[in-house]
Design a protein around this motif. Structure first.
Motif, mmCIF file in Angstrom:
data_model
loop_
_atom_site.group_PDB
_atom_site.id
_atom_site.type_symbol
_atom_site.label_atom_id
_atom_site.label_comp_id
_atom_site.label_asym_id
_atom_site.label_seq_id
_atom_site.Cartn_x
_atom_site.Cartn_y
_atom_site.Cartn_z
ATOM 1 N N GLY A 160 0.455 -1.474 0.068
ATOM 2 C CA GLY A 160 0.439 -0.038 0.473
ATOM 3 C C GLY A 160 0.588 1.255 0.441
ATOM 4 O O GLY A 160 0.041 2.092 0.401
ATOM 5 N N ARG A 161 2.258 1.024 -0.322
ATOM 6 C CA ARG A 161 3.194 2.492 -0.372
ATOM 7 C C ARG A 161 4.107 2.087 -2.031
ATOM 8 O O ARG A 161 3.783 1.390 -2.352
ATOM 9 N N VAL A 162 3.779 3.526 -2.026
ATOM 10 C CA VAL A 162 4.877 4.071 -3.250
ATOM 11 C C VAL A 162 6.272 3.482 -3.230
ATOM 12 O O VAL A 162 6.307 3.744 -2.604
ATOM 13 N N LEU A 163 7.219 2.465 -4.034
ATOM 14 C CA LEU A 163 7.791 2.085 -4.215
ATOM 15 C C LEU A 163 9.159 2.852 -5.140
ATOM 16 O O LEU A 163 8.519 2.785 -5.854
ATOM 17 N N PRO A 164 10.058 2.974 -4.785
ATOM 18 C CA PRO A 164 10.925 3.024 -5.768
ATOM 19 C C PRO A 164 11.133 1.357 -6.930
ATOM 20 O O PRO A 164 10.791 0.853 -6.034
ATOM 21 N N ASN A 165 12.001 2.419 -7.965
ATOM 22 C CA ASN A 165 12.054 1.565 -9.423
ATOM 23 C C ASN A 165 12.196 0.310 -9.166
ATOM 24 O O ASN A 165 14.014 0.425 -8.275
ATOM 25 N N ALA A 166 12.074 -0.662 -9.117
ATOM 26 C CA ALA A 166 12.896 -1.871 -9.000
ATOM 27 C C ALA A 166 13.173 -2.453 -10.152
ATOM 28 O O ALA A 166 12.099 -2.905 -10.862
ATOM 29 N N ASP A 167 13.849 -3.933 -10.102
ATOM 30 C CA ASP A 167 14.615 -4.914 -11.568
ATOM 31 C C ASP A 167 13.950 -6.039 -11.069
ATOM 32 O O ASP A 167 13.265 -6.918 -11.091
ATOM 33 N N ILE A 168 14.006 -6.146 -9.107
ATOM 34 C CA ILE A 168 13.220 -7.090 -8.656
ATOM 35 C C ILE A 168 12.164 -7.261 -7.926
ATOM 36 O O ILE A 168 12.964 -6.299 -6.574
#
Length: 279
Positions: A160-168
């Motif tokens: 329920g939170r915006v997360l950093p961009n990630a590859d995995i």
């Protein structure tokens, strides 16, 4: 290394353990084997004696060799939290294929053991953002991972939170449905692995890959994980999938991007699963 254990004894135990775990998982990957061999499991466990669980049977031990088997090790028994089965994690890690320079979001990091293995696999240049909802475990993970400069531990839910961009996005807690933000966080060709548990306590481990026109999905194995804290998704009764339908899933979609259609296997507030390929 925690006090009380001979480093050489631990190193020797880890070397044979790593090769056995990969054989059990059916994996042939020297990088993953080296990562398992390099991270001392005892450094992420409570003090001995440990409770080890194999095939549903538990026992107490202070022998370091016994935690270097394909066993669960209790971390917080009253809450049903354990260190996780190494062969399962080896298979999952191989499925998502962490590479140097990539960013990993680890959901449900516990006390940090598999976080440390992921951190080794994305070196040099990669990072792990580890989220742990249980405050006491997050505090232990932060201490245990202090020497890993490429890890940040967040004492918070990753749901329920915006997360950093990630590859995995690597999820170690069962969910009725994946958080839409896990999908949105994925870079192009990014991979999400999570335990999809629409039925209480069990379901498939799903591997999701971001493609140009959606999110491809496939089932890897049936698993049972403790539920992810802080989740709120519920399936509609008419769309509760059967075991055969779970295995038939080939894609997952964000509802704002595409409305559910006749291929829908399960429909949730923000996402839905389809039996059709992404095409």
């Amino acid at each position: 290394m925690k006090a009380g254990f001979d480093p050489e004894t631990s190193r020797q135990a880890r070397a044979s353990y790593a090769s056995r775990i990969l054989r059990l998982a059916g994996i042939d990957d020297p990088r993953i084997e080296e990562a398992f061999a390099s991270v001392p499991r005892e450094a992420f466990l409570p003090p001995p004696p440990w409770t080890v669980i194999s095939m549903g049977v538990g026992g107490r031990t202070s022998e370091i060799a016994e935690i270097y088997e394909n066993v669960l090790v209790a971390i917080a028994p009253a809450r049903g939290i354990n260190n996780g089965e190494p062969a399962l994690h080896a298979a999952w890690i191989a499925a998502v294929g962490p590479q140097p320079g990539e960013t990993v979001i680890h959901v449900g990091a516990g006390t940090g053991y598999y976080t440390a293995i992921l951190a080794r696999l994305v070196e040099p240049g990669g990072r792990v953002e580890a989220y742990e909802y249980e405050a006491d475990l997050a505090s232990l993970a932060a201490a245990n991972l202090e020497r890993y400069a490429n890890v940040t531990v967040h004492s918070a839910s990753a749901f329920g939170r915006v997360l950093p961009n990630a590859d995995i996005v690597y999820v170690n807690a069962g969910v009725v449905a994946p958080d839409v933000e896990w999908l949105r966080a994925l870079n192009p060709c990014g991979r999400l692995i999570f335990p999809w548990q629409p039925h209480k306590g069990w379901g498939p481990a799903m591997l999701v890959t971001r493609q140009a026109r959606g999110f491809a999905a496939r089932s890897l194995m049936t698993v049972g994980f403790i539920s992810c804290s802080g989740t709120s998704e519920r399936a509609s009764v008419r769309n509760l999938p059967t075991e055969a339908e779970l295995a038939a899933v080939r894609s997952v979609w964000i509802r704002r991007d595409r409305a559910p259609d006749t291929s829908a296997v399960a429909v949730y507030d923000d996402v839905w699963f389809s039996s059709e390929e992404t095409a």
